[in-house]
Design a protein around this motif. Sequence first.
Motif, PDB file in Angstrom:
ATOM      1  N   LEU A  85       0.863  -1.190   0.000  1.00  0.00           N
ATOM      2  CA  LEU A  85       0.000   0.000   0.000  1.00  0.00           C
ATOM      3  C   LEU A  85       0.893   1.231   0.000  1.00  0.00           C
ATOM      4  CD1 LEU A  85      -2.868   1.342   0.435  1.00  0.00           C
ATOM      5  CD2 LEU A  85      -2.316   1.346   2.850  1.00  0.00           C
ATOM      6  N   GLN A  86       0.613   2.163  -0.906  1.00  0.00           N
ATOM      7  CA  GLN A  86       1.424   3.373  -0.967  1.00  0.00           C
ATOM      8  C   GLN A  86       0.741   4.521  -0.232  1.00  0.00           C
ATOM      9  OE1 GLN A  86       3.578   4.061  -4.738  1.00  0.00           O
ATOM     10  NE2 GLN A  86       2.166   2.600  -5.642  1.00  0.00           N
ATOM     11  N   ALA A  87       1.549   5.422   0.285  1.00  0.00           N
ATOM     12  CA  ALA A  87       1.024   6.628   0.929  1.00  0.00           C
ATOM     13  C   ALA A  87       1.876   7.807   0.478  1.00  0.00           C
ATOM     14  CB  ALA A  87       1.056   6.488   2.439  1.00  0.00           C
ATOM     15  N   PHE A  88       1.340   8.996   0.652  1.00  0.00           N
ATOM     16  CA  PHE A  88       1.953  10.182   0.048  1.00  0.00           C
ATOM     17  C   PHE A  88       1.882  11.368   0.997  1.00  0.00           C
ATOM     18  CE2 PHE A  88      -0.231   7.466  -2.899  1.00  0.00           C
ATOM     19  CZ  PHE A  88       0.713   7.210  -3.872  1.00  0.00           C
ATOM     20  N   VAL A  89       2.844  12.282   0.876  1.00  0.00           N
ATOM     21  CA  VAL A  89       2.758  13.532   1.617  1.00  0.00           C
ATOM     22  C   VAL A  89       3.237  14.669   0.716  1.00  0.00           C
ATOM     23  CG1 VAL A  89       5.007  13.282   2.743  1.00  0.00           C
ATOM     24  CG2 VAL A  89       3.243  14.670   3.805  1.00  0.00           C
ATOM     25  N   SER A  90       2.490  15.770   0.758  1.00  0.00           N
ATOM     26  CA  SER A  90       2.833  16.918  -0.090  1.00  0.00           C
ATOM     27  C   SER A  90       3.781  17.836   0.660  1.00  0.00           C
ATOM     28  CB  SER A  90       1.568  17.688  -0.455  1.00  0.00           C
ATOM     29  OG  SER A  90       1.171  18.490   0.643  1.00  0.00           O
ATOM     30  N   GLY A 125     -14.337   6.726  -5.270  1.00  0.00           N
ATOM     31  CA  GLY A 125     -13.091   6.021  -5.551  1.00  0.00           C
ATOM     32  C   GLY A 125     -12.473   5.707  -4.201  1.00  0.00           C
ATOM     33  N   HIS A 126     -11.175   5.501  -4.165  1.00  0.00           N
ATOM     34  CA  HIS A 126     -10.543   5.262  -2.879  1.00  0.00           C
ATOM     35  C   HIS A 126      -9.490   6.334  -2.659  1.00  0.00           C
ATOM     36  CE1 HIS A 126      -9.413   1.894   0.146  1.00  0.00           C
ATOM     37  NE2 HIS A 126      -9.632   3.052   0.709  1.00  0.00           N
ATOM     38  N   PHE A 127      -9.776   7.244  -1.756  1.00  0.00           N
ATOM     39  CA  PHE A 127      -8.863   8.346  -1.481  1.00  0.00           C
ATOM     40  C   PHE A 127      -9.187   8.889  -0.094  1.00  0.00           C
ATOM     41  CE2 PHE A 127      -7.911  12.921  -1.424  1.00  0.00           C
ATOM     42  CZ  PHE A 127      -6.585  12.906  -1.804  1.00  0.00           C
ATOM     43  N   GLY A 135      -3.676   8.834   0.781  1.00  0.00           N
ATOM     44  CA  GLY A 135      -3.458   7.507   0.220  1.00  0.00           C
ATOM     45  C   GLY A 135      -4.716   7.008  -0.437  1.00  0.00           C
ATOM     46  N   GLY A 136      -4.634   5.792  -0.965  1.00  0.00           N
ATOM     47  CA  GLY A 136      -5.777   5.209  -1.659  1.00  0.00           C
ATOM     48  C   GLY A 136      -5.721   3.702  -1.622  1.00  0.00           C
ATOM     49  N   ASP A 137      -5.847   3.092  -2.785  1.00  0.00           N
ATOM     50  CA  ASP A 137      -5.899   1.638  -2.881  1.00  0.00           C
ATOM     51  C   ASP A 137      -4.516   1.006  -2.767  1.00  0.00           C
ATOM     52  OD1 ASP A 137      -8.428   0.487  -3.115  1.00  0.00           O
ATOM     53  OD2 ASP A 137      -8.683   1.321  -5.126  1.00  0.00           O
ATOM     54  N   ILE A 138      -4.536  -0.296  -2.438  1.00  0.00           N
ATOM     55  CA  ILE A 138      -3.303  -1.075  -2.556  1.00  0.00           C
ATOM     56  C   ILE A 138      -2.979  -1.262  -4.031  1.00  0.00           C
ATOM     57  CG2 ILE A 138      -3.504  -2.302  -0.374  1.00  0.00           C
ATOM     58  CD1 ILE A 138      -4.818  -4.600  -1.849  1.00  0.00           C
ATOM     59  N   VAL A 181      -0.847   3.267  -9.592  1.00  0.00           N
ATOM     60  CA  VAL A 181      -1.631   3.553  -8.386  1.00  0.00           C
ATOM     61  C   VAL A 181      -1.411   4.995  -7.916  1.00  0.00           C
ATOM     62  CG1 VAL A 181      -1.876   2.971  -5.940  1.00  0.00           C
ATOM     63  CG2 VAL A 181      -1.902   1.178  -7.658  1.00  0.00           C
ATOM     64  N   VAL A 182      -0.206   5.506  -8.117  1.00  0.00           N
ATOM     65  CA  VAL A 182       0.052   6.911  -7.774  1.00  0.00           C
ATOM     66  C   VAL A 182      -0.904   7.804  -8.550  1.00  0.00           C
ATOM     67  CG1 VAL A 182       1.762   8.768  -7.796  1.00  0.00           C
ATOM     68  CG2 VAL A 182       2.494   6.400  -7.379  1.00  0.00           C
ATOM     69  N   GLU A 183      -1.045   7.512  -9.844  1.00  0.00           N
ATOM     70  CA  GLU A 183      -1.932   8.287 -10.705  1.00  0.00           C
ATOM     71  C   GLU A 183      -3.385   8.154 -10.246  1.00  0.00           C
ATOM     72  OE1 GLU A 183      -1.759   7.052 -14.775  1.00  0.00           O
ATOM     73  OE2 GLU A 183      -2.614   8.924 -15.511  1.00  0.00           O
ATOM     74  N   ASP A 184      -3.789   6.917  -9.944  1.00  0.00           N
ATOM     75  CA  ASP A 184      -5.159   6.652  -9.531  1.00  0.00           C
ATOM     76  C   ASP A 184      -5.503   7.399  -8.246  1.00  0.00           C
ATOM     77  OD1 ASP A 184      -7.629   4.940  -9.824  1.00  0.00           O
ATOM     78  OD2 ASP A 184      -6.995   4.348  -7.816  1.00  0.00           O
TER      79      ASP A 184
END
Lengths: 99, 416
Positions: free
Chosen positions: B257-262, B278-280, B293-296, B310-313
């Motif tokens: 599972l990915q996660a992100f920070v701006s 969607g999943h966000f 984050g969103g989906d796996i 998945v990053v794009e999604d």
Amino acid sequence: MIIEHPLLGPRDAAEFVYLGDASLLDRPDWQAEDAAERFYEYGYLRDNPAGQHQELWYHEQGDRSWLVVTRNTVSHEITKVELARDVARERGRARGRDA
Amino acid sequence: MTYSAFRILKEGLTGNKGWTPAWRDPDPQEDYDVVVVGGGGHGLSTAYYLSNKFGVRNVAVVEKGWLGGGNIGRNTTIIRSNYMLPGNEPFYELSMKLWEGLEQDTNYNSMVSQRSILNLFHTDGQRDAFVRRANSMFLAGADAELADAVQLRKELPFLDFDNARFPIKGGLFQRRGGTARHDAVAWGYARGADMQGVDLIQNCEVTGFEIENGVCKGVQTTRGAIKAKKVAVCVAGSSGHVMAMAGMRLTIDSHVLQAFVSEGLKPVIPGVITFGAGHFYISQSDKGGLVFGGDIDGYNSYAQRGNLPVVEDVCEGGMAIMPMIGRARLLRSWGGIMDMSMDGSPFIDKTHIDGLYFNGGWCYGGFKATPASGYCYAHLLATDEPHEVATELRLDRFKRGHMIDEKGSGNQPNLH
């Protein structure tokens, strides 16, 4: 990830849908004495290895073939791609034949 | 040493020379009553509640890397108890109550912030489903509040209410939900356990289990064999890999599972907001970064990194509800390994091997469960009976036909 499709060449993994462990090809005999136990194992238990993994990918946005991809779950490196049809035949599971 | 505002003041005035390490760095003893395998959030909270609430103090936590270096250090820090099914919701509500008292309990600033969580809905059918979920939450003693678009426009004017494809019709609030400082949660539990004499042993990887005639008598590790009356595995993400050493196959696939920070921004998003079409999910950290984050990724993986589709999604999901974030730059992204179970729900149970216990299958909901997971696991280890809110989290539930499938997507781990 790029999947080397045996018929279509290199394709983006995003074109595919992932199903899971290729052991799903080995559906148990529903008439066996211990069919309930075997279907439980077939439906729910997984080896889930850290390393080489044979898995089913469906080329939904392509030629709609099922592939058996051998991929390393630690590095994501793909070492082998086969048509699931061929793998099933090798295992004696072709349509119209008894397993 | 007790932490307090007075203490900070005193240390500040005396050159900060009085601080001592928050926990010891002991060598492993020969044997323990309980060895917890895995020094992540759940393992440390298990050790904390064992030693502080159940009086079991001859305990070791063995960790292959450093404390809190796994998923407790790489999640999106959301706490909530807005589940629906009877086997789940009382458990998560216990967790929410433990979060509310966590900082006083552990004397550690875990920055628990009940800034609310909002699940958006986009259709009438989805609203009806959320009403049902809210009622189910009330039954377990949790809070829920339905908001329509008029109210949301006042509270969160930046949402894209008139999105052509997914217009926002309203949302389900849980005001008691929010975020916590994920690392501090692990550290607070570690310190609290250490103060009661629990040995936290780092750089100590389990390489095998000592199993004789169906009884587990200890573990082999890279720092030697350790005997134990009870071995408590708590290694979500690596459960399949570790339990294979005990000869067990699980109803789990491992996924990334990915996660992100701006980059850091001025305060703009007040609570946690999730997309319903969607999943966000997104919140803003106290430093200003948007954490989301969103989906796996959807394929079996033990690599702590994912792929670009998945990053794009995930970013598309964000743009669909709040286009204002489109010009924020992404600072970091990372991946963690999830135990994805066959019904999307976890396990806290004994195994068929005496003395070997299992906690795992948290999918990507493990962080919010950290306190109750540890509490219920400690209850099971201390009394050999499941805690009353964890009686459904059994390993054999698929065989018995008692799945806890919140999403109703069946035995397909990458769909939960």
